[in-house]
Design a protein around this motif. Structure first.
Motif, PDB file in Angstrom:
ATOM      1  N   LEU A   8       0.827  -1.208   0.000  1.00  0.00           N
ATOM      2  CA  LEU A   8       0.000   0.000   0.000  1.00  0.00           C
ATOM      3  C   LEU A   8       0.858   1.253   0.000  1.00  0.00           C
ATOM      4  CD1 LEU A   8      -3.015  -0.671   2.352  1.00  0.00           C
ATOM      5  CD2 LEU A   8      -3.038  -0.205  -0.087  1.00  0.00           C
ATOM      6  N   GLN A   9       1.949   1.185   0.828  1.00  0.00           N
ATOM      7  CA  GLN A   9       2.837   2.344   0.882  1.00  0.00           C
ATOM      8  C   GLN A   9       3.456   2.607  -0.469  1.00  0.00           C
ATOM      9  OE1 GLN A   9       2.128   3.899   3.305  1.00  0.00           O
ATOM     10  NE2 GLN A   9       3.468   3.554   5.068  1.00  0.00           N
ATOM     11  N   VAL A  10       3.875   1.525  -1.115  1.00  0.00           N
ATOM     12  CA  VAL A  10       4.487   1.660  -2.432  1.00  0.00           C
ATOM     13  C   VAL A  10       3.492   2.288  -3.405  1.00  0.00           C
ATOM     14  CG1 VAL A  10       5.438   0.412  -4.401  1.00  0.00           C
ATOM     15  CG2 VAL A  10       6.082  -0.266  -2.084  1.00  0.00           C
ATOM     16  N   ALA A  11       2.250   1.734  -3.364  1.00  0.00           N
ATOM     17  CA  ALA A  11       1.221   2.274  -4.275  1.00  0.00           C
ATOM     18  C   ALA A  11       0.954   3.741  -3.967  1.00  0.00           C
ATOM     19  CB  ALA A  11      -0.053   1.463  -4.160  1.00  0.00           C
ATOM     20  N   ARG A  12       0.926   4.052  -2.672  1.00  0.00           N
ATOM     21  CA  ARG A  12       0.673   5.448  -2.312  1.00  0.00           C
ATOM     22  C   ARG A  12       1.752   6.357  -2.854  1.00  0.00           C
ATOM     23  NH1 ARG A  12       0.602   7.875   3.660  1.00  0.00           N
ATOM     24  NH2 ARG A  12       2.801   8.037   3.127  1.00  0.00           N
ATOM     25  N   SER A  13       3.025   5.935  -2.789  1.00  0.00           N
ATOM     26  CA  SER A  13       4.109   6.779  -3.330  1.00  0.00           C
ATOM     27  C   SER A  13       3.931   6.965  -4.826  1.00  0.00           C
ATOM     28  CB  SER A  13       5.479   6.167  -3.034  1.00  0.00           C
ATOM     29  OG  SER A  13       5.742   5.075  -3.899  1.00  0.00           O
ATOM     30  N   ALA A  17       3.577  10.459  -6.718  1.00  0.00           N
ATOM     31  CA  ALA A  17       4.556  10.838  -7.741  1.00  0.00           C
ATOM     32  C   ALA A  17       3.881  11.132  -9.071  1.00  0.00           C
ATOM     33  CB  ALA A  17       5.601   9.743  -7.916  1.00  0.00           C
ATOM     34  N   HIS A  18       2.956  10.267  -9.459  1.00  0.00           N
ATOM     35  CA  HIS A  18       2.338  10.471 -10.763  1.00  0.00           C
ATOM     36  C   HIS A  18       1.381  11.628 -10.788  1.00  0.00           C
ATOM     37  CE1 HIS A  18       4.388   7.274 -12.764  1.00  0.00           C
ATOM     38  NE2 HIS A  18       4.155   6.483 -11.720  1.00  0.00           N
ATOM     39  N   ARG A  19       0.796  11.887  -9.649  1.00  0.00           N
ATOM     40  CA  ARG A  19      -0.042  13.086  -9.589  1.00  0.00           C
ATOM     41  C   ARG A  19       0.824  14.326  -9.777  1.00  0.00           C
ATOM     42  NH1 ARG A  19      -1.145  16.286  -6.199  1.00  0.00           N
ATOM     43  NH2 ARG A  19      -0.439  15.072  -4.413  1.00  0.00           N
ATOM     44  N   LYS A  20       2.012  14.325  -9.152  1.00  0.00           N
ATOM     45  CA  LYS A  20       2.917  15.464  -9.351  1.00  0.00           C
ATOM     46  C   LYS A  20       3.358  15.558 -10.804  1.00  0.00           C
ATOM     47  CE  LYS A  20       4.912  16.489  -4.889  1.00  0.00           C
ATOM     48  NZ  LYS A  20       4.990  15.226  -4.147  1.00  0.00           N
ATOM     49  N   ALA A  21       3.634  14.407 -11.421  1.00  0.00           N
ATOM     50  CA  ALA A  21       4.036  14.405 -12.832  1.00  0.00           C
ATOM     51  C   ALA A  21       2.944  15.032 -13.683  1.00  0.00           C
ATOM     52  CB  ALA A  21       4.338  12.987 -13.308  1.00  0.00           C
ATOM     53  N   LYS A 475       0.433   8.857 -19.945  1.00  0.00           N
ATOM     54  CA  LYS A 475       1.314   7.958 -19.201  1.00  0.00           C
ATOM     55  C   LYS A 475       1.028   8.045 -17.716  1.00  0.00           C
ATOM     56  CE  LYS A 475       5.810   8.195 -19.773  1.00  0.00           C
ATOM     57  NZ  LYS A 475       7.082   8.839 -20.167  1.00  0.00           N
ATOM     58  N   SER A 476       1.038   9.304 -17.221  1.00  0.00           N
ATOM     59  CA  SER A 476       0.812   9.503 -15.779  1.00  0.00           C
ATOM     60  C   SER A 476      -0.552   8.981 -15.378  1.00  0.00           C
ATOM     61  CB  SER A 476       0.907  10.984 -15.421  1.00  0.00           C
ATOM     62  OG  SER A 476       2.149  11.483 -15.806  1.00  0.00           O
ATOM     63  N   GLU A 477      -1.532   9.247 -16.220  1.00  0.00           N
ATOM     64  CA  GLU A 477      -2.904   8.800 -15.931  1.00  0.00           C
ATOM     65  C   GLU A 477      -2.958   7.285 -15.799  1.00  0.00           C
ATOM     66  OE1 GLU A 477      -5.652  10.414 -18.777  1.00  0.00           O
ATOM     67  OE2 GLU A 477      -7.239   9.115 -17.986  1.00  0.00           O
ATOM     68  N   HIS A 478      -2.330   6.600 -16.767  1.00  0.00           N
ATOM     69  CA  HIS A 478      -2.306   5.145 -16.720  1.00  0.00           C
ATOM     70  C   HIS A 478      -1.584   4.652 -15.471  1.00  0.00           C
ATOM     71  CE1 HIS A 478      -3.043   4.490 -21.305  1.00  0.00           C
ATOM     72  NE2 HIS A 478      -4.103   4.890 -20.637  1.00  0.00           N
ATOM     73  N   ALA A 479      -0.437   5.253 -15.198  1.00  0.00           N
ATOM     74  CA  ALA A 479       0.343   4.827 -14.027  1.00  0.00           C
ATOM     75  C   ALA A 479      -0.467   5.029 -12.754  1.00  0.00           C
ATOM     76  CB  ALA A 479       1.660   5.610 -13.981  1.00  0.00           C
ATOM     77  N   TYR A 480      -1.141   6.171 -12.730  1.00  0.00           N
ATOM     78  CA  TYR A 480      -1.983   6.479 -11.563  1.00  0.00           C
ATOM     79  C   TYR A 480      -3.086   5.433 -11.409  1.00  0.00           C
ATOM     80  CZ  TYR A 480      -4.606   9.445  -8.314  1.00  0.00           C
ATOM     81  OH  TYR A 480      -5.244   9.954  -7.220  1.00  0.00           O
ATOM     82  N   GLN A 481      -3.742   5.142 -12.536  1.00  0.00           N
ATOM     83  CA  GLN A 481      -4.824   4.134 -12.517  1.00  0.00           C
ATOM     84  C   GLN A 481      -4.290   2.785 -12.064  1.00  0.00           C
ATOM     85  OE1 GLN A 481      -6.232   4.412 -16.535  1.00  0.00           O
ATOM     86  NE2 GLN A 481      -7.832   5.901 -16.009  1.00  0.00           N
ATOM     87  N   ALA A 482      -3.110   2.420 -12.596  1.00  0.00           N
ATOM     88  CA  ALA A 482      -2.521   1.134 -12.225  1.00  0.00           C
ATOM     89  C   ALA A 482      -2.207   1.090 -10.733  1.00  0.00           C
ATOM     90  CB  ALA A 482      -1.261   0.884 -13.049  1.00  0.00           C
ATOM     91  N   ALA A 483      -1.638   2.213 -10.255  1.00  0.00           N
ATOM     92  CA  ALA A 483      -1.324   2.266  -8.817  1.00  0.00           C
ATOM     93  C   ALA A 483      -2.606   2.122  -7.991  1.00  0.00           C
ATOM     94  CB  ALA A 483      -0.606   3.582  -8.500  1.00  0.00           C
ATOM     95  N   ALA A 484      -3.656   2.787  -8.470  1.00  0.00           N
ATOM     96  CA  ALA A 484      -4.953   2.679  -7.749  1.00  0.00           C
ATOM     97  C   ALA A 484      -5.419   1.228  -7.739  1.00  0.00           C
ATOM     98  CB  ALA A 484      -5.979   3.586  -8.425  1.00  0.00           C
ATOM     99  N   ARG A 485      -5.199   0.538  -8.859  1.00  0.00           N
ATOM    100  CA  ARG A 485      -5.546  -0.880  -8.923  1.00  0.00           C
ATOM    101  C   ARG A 485      -4.768  -1.697  -7.919  1.00  0.00           C
ATOM    102  NH1 ARG A 485      -8.129  -3.131 -13.342  1.00  0.00           N
ATOM    103  NH2 ARG A 485      -9.914  -1.755 -13.708  1.00  0.00           N
TER     104      ARG A 485
END
Lengths: 506, 289
Positions: A8-13, A17-21, A475-485
């Motif tokens: 969870l911590q990893v996903a949160r980071s 990060a991707h939100r900042k990107a 890219k960021s959107e996808h990464a964000y979505q993946a992290a949310a997953r």
């Protein structure tokens, strides 16, 4: 044992990060058309684990992992802890900036010079029927007409009319040249103010940037604003830019220090003929008194750096200010001088020949032009202006003789002005002007091309490409979505433990 | 070099601007008919243009002067012809009167006619061109001959410039042309009144002949000048044509060439617009869902 919620911590980071990107990409998109904006790029780094994991197998050594722990065994692996934004870099190539500024200085010079020379061409308005050349032709022609009709008052009035036209044309040209010089003085004053204002801005930005230097962040927008100011400054004159150690820049303008850290100098313009002398001692100037520092000799106008009551001459070597100064101090005075020389030559020779002749009243020794000096002063003598019958057309004194009028008309073929005939002398002024104007136009066009080229290169390096940014956002959107997953997954996994363990038989 | 849409757009705008400037320039050339608007357009041609315009104006003036000289000389020529005819009649009368067989009455009749002819000669001597006396030397506003044939003009020359520094003398002072004729007439009248046949046949006839000779000489001289004035006029006309042509070549735009350039530029402009519009429009946004 590691934490269950590690993932969870990893996903949160990742989410952070991707939100900042995304923020950075959004900032780039918002500023895609902002002048002087350098695109920013986010730099992500993987964060590493704090402690290694042990395999529990003793007696095995893995190369490169250092000592083993006797009880825990060999080091197995390091587990990553996610991602972080290492920094946000600003894409700026200092070398391209240097090139742009060099070309801008040259461009500023030629563009301004070309415009200035065009204004002089407009004053002379050649070739045309209303230019001084045509007016001079009509002036000589009027004497020719008088030579064939010395008794005729119509012919005499024509001479007066054409001579008046001629005088007015000279006076007009002289006045307009003066006006142009005056407007250049004003332009230089405005430029001096602009330079001072830019210097102040740069110093202020240096201060702000230095304030942020300690934090290790790169204040992209502040740097952009400072670079924009430097760009404009380079158009105005030749500059040199040095980075100092606290993130600020020192700027030299025309060979003197303009900005050093948070200190800046005021630039003023002193017009020629103000009589400011380069020596120590009180001299009066605008808002004076001033002391001018420098070698002996005279300071005949130009830009000065003001420090309290001291003036230091600024020797600009390019840019808009140099163009104005060259025109104001060299070119315009030379043309005005030439015009004056022509007027003086005409006045003196016409008067000389006129004195030898007789008017219809049988009186000789009269002047045609009034006494004076220069183009500004060319006008008819009252005698002749009020009484055309006094024009000395006759050489013998008889009314039917027009030979003095012939002699007056013949002045057009005499080398009265610096070894040239009046027509040839004037022609050389016009041709000289044409050559200078032509050169300036050509150089200005060339510089435009060169400058555009380096601007394009810089824009290519610094500028925002909307296409690129859109891809980054996706890219960021996808990464964000993946992290949310990932979060959802871990949540499901954990809920298995929480909700479904220890419920045998339920 | 890294190209981004900003660069593409900037270049497009810049190139368009160049096209538009050219279009404007050719259009202006066509509508004004002039190739050179400012000396900086073509400095050498501009200098040439100034020089040629001055030359043209001068030639026009000389042509004018030649024409005027011609007119003046024709008036003088016709007056002198009249004077010569008059003096020839005087000579006939002189010869008649010198004949010893003539009666006193007849001689009186001759005297009357001679008086009339003398008055006529005075009138001819006082011929005018417009409002100026042509036989008064430089005192063109003063009537040269009084009723007795006395001369009140001077012996000055009237000059007309028909080329740079080239001056024609277009007059003959009255006393040079008519002086001896009037002297002869005076003597003749005196001799007739005195019935002096000896003088009539001798010195009078000599003087009349001298009068005729002087008039003939004056006419010949002015006739020569008239030829010069005519030749000069035609030569100047040719010069004027050459200078005008040179001036036009220097200053004026070649219409056909200018139209061609304008058309070419228009095409280039349209092409630039079309090509530019084609590449600045598509972005990735058109293709993302």
């Amino acid at each position: 044992m590691e934490s269950t919620f590690r993932a969870l911590q990893v996903a949160r980071s990742a989410l952070n990060a991707h939100r900042k990107a995304m923020d950075v990409a959004a900032h780039n998109v918002a500023n895609a058309s902002t002048e002087g904006y350098s695109r920013q790029q986010v730099v992500l780094t993987a964060t590493s684990s704090s402690s290694p994991y042990y395999t529990g197998q003793t007696g095995i050594t893995y190369a490169g992992y250092g000592a083993q722990d006797a009880t825990k065994g060999a080091i197995g692996y390091l587990l990553g802890t996610g991602v972080t934004v290492h920094t946000i870099t600003r894409m700026r190539d200092a070398y391209l900036d240097l090139q742009v500024r060099n070309e801008s200085t040259r461009w500023g010079y030629w563009k301004t010079r070309s415009q200035g020379l065009m204004q002089v061409e407009v004053i002379f308005n050649e070739p045309s029927e209303s230019g001084l050349a045509s007016i001079m032709n009509r002036f000589w022609d009027a004497f020719e007409l008088l030579a064939a009709n010395p008794e005729s008052s119509a012919a005499r009035n024509t001479v007066i009319a054409e001579a008046t036209s001629l005088s007015e044309a000279f006076q007009d040209a002289s006045r307009k040249l003066d006006d142009l010089a005056g407007s250049m003085d004003k332009a230089l004053e405005a430029r001096a103010s602009e330079i001072t204002s830019l210097a102040r801005q740069i110093a202020h930005l240096n201060d702000e940037i230095a304030g942020l230097a300690g934090t290790g962040a790169e204040p992209g927008d502040l740097l952009d604003r400072r670079d924009l100011a430097l760009d404009r400054l380079s158009e105005l004159g030749d500059i040199e830019v040095y980075n100092d150690h606290s993130g600020g820049v020192s700027v030299m303008f025309g060979g003197i220090d303009l900005v050093r850290g948070t200190d800046w100098r005021e630039i003023r313009y002193v017009s020629p003929g103000y009589g400011v002398r380069m020596e120590e001692g009180p001299v009066f100037g605008p808002g004076g008194p001033y002391f001018v520092v420098g070698a002996g000799g005279s300071f005949d106008g130009g830009l000065v750096a003001a420090e309290g009551n001291t003036l230091v001459p600024v020797r600009v070597n390019g840019g808009e200010t140099k163009a104005y100064l060259d025109m104001r101090k060299d070119y315009l005075p030379k043309i005005a001088e030439d015009l004056d020389a022509l007027a003086d030559a005409l006045r003196s020779r016409v008067n000389e020949v006129h004195r030898a002749g007789y008017g219809l009243d049988g009186v000789s020794g009269r002047q045609f032009f009034a006494d004076g000096s220069g183009a500004r002063d060319l006008r008819l003598h009252d005698d002749v202006a009020l009484s055309p019958e006094k024009i000395a057309a006759s050489l013998s004194g008889a009314v039917g003789d027009g030979s003095n009028a012939l002699s007056l008309a013949a002045i057009r073929r005499e080398a009265v002005c610096q070894g040239a005939t009046p027509g040839d002398f004037y022609n050389s002024i016009v041709t000289g002007l044409g050559v200078a104007g032509h050169e300036a136009k050509r150089m200005s066009e060339n510089q435009e091309v060169l400058r555009s080229h380096v601007l394009d290169q810089r824009s290519g390096a610094n500028g925002v490409s909307l296409d690129e940014e859109m891809v980054e956002i996706i890219k960021s959107e996808h990464a964000y979505q993946a992290a949310a997953r990932v979060v959802t997954s871990v949540d499901e996994m954990v809920s298995t433990i929480i909700d479904r363990m220890g419920l045998v038989g339920r | 070099m890294r190209i981004n849409p900003n660069v593409v757009a900037a270049r497009f705008v810049r190139d368009l601007r160049v096209r538009e400037e050219n279009l404007s320039k050719y259009h202006h050339q066509l509508s004004s008919g002039r190739r050179i608007e400012w000396p900086s357009d073509d400095p050498v041609a501009a200098g040439e243009s100034l020089r040629l315009r001055a030359a043209l104006r001068e030639v026009d003036r000389y042509m004018n002067n030649s024409e005027e000289a011609r007119s003046w000389l024709e008036v003088a020529d016709s007056a002198l012809n009249e004077a010569i005819a008059t003096m020839q009649r005087v000579r006939e009368l002189n010869v008649q009167a010198a004949n010893g067989t003539l009666s006193t009455d007849s001689r009186k009749a001759v005297l009357e006619e001679v008086k009339e002819l003398s008055n006529h000669l005075v009138q001819v001597g006082n011929s005018m061109y417009g409002d100026r006396y042509i036989f008064a030397g430089q005192k063109t506003k003063t009537m040269p001959f009084d009723t007795a044939g006395g001369y009140h003009g001077d012996d000055g020359t009237l000059l007309r410039e028909i080329g740079p520094g080239v001056r024609l003398v277009i007059n003959v002072p009255g006393d040079q042309a008519f002086g001896s004729a009037f002297a002869a007439l005076a003597d003749l009248q005196a001799a007739l009144e005195a019935d002096d046949v000896g003088a009539l046949g001798g010195s009078c006839l000599e003087k009349v002949d001298k009068g005729l000779t002087d008039l003939l000489n004056a006419r010949t001289k002015l006739g020569g000048t008239l030829s010069r004035a005519e030749m000069s006029y035609y030569r100047l006309k040719d010069d004027r044509y050459s200078i005008s042509k040179l001036l036009s070549d220097t200053e004026d735009v070649d219409m056909a060439e200018a139209i061609f350039r304008l058309r070419t530029e228009e095409n280039a402009y349209r092409t630039a617009l079309a090509a530019g519009a084609h590449i600045i429009q598509p972005t990735i946004l058109d293709f993302l869902r």
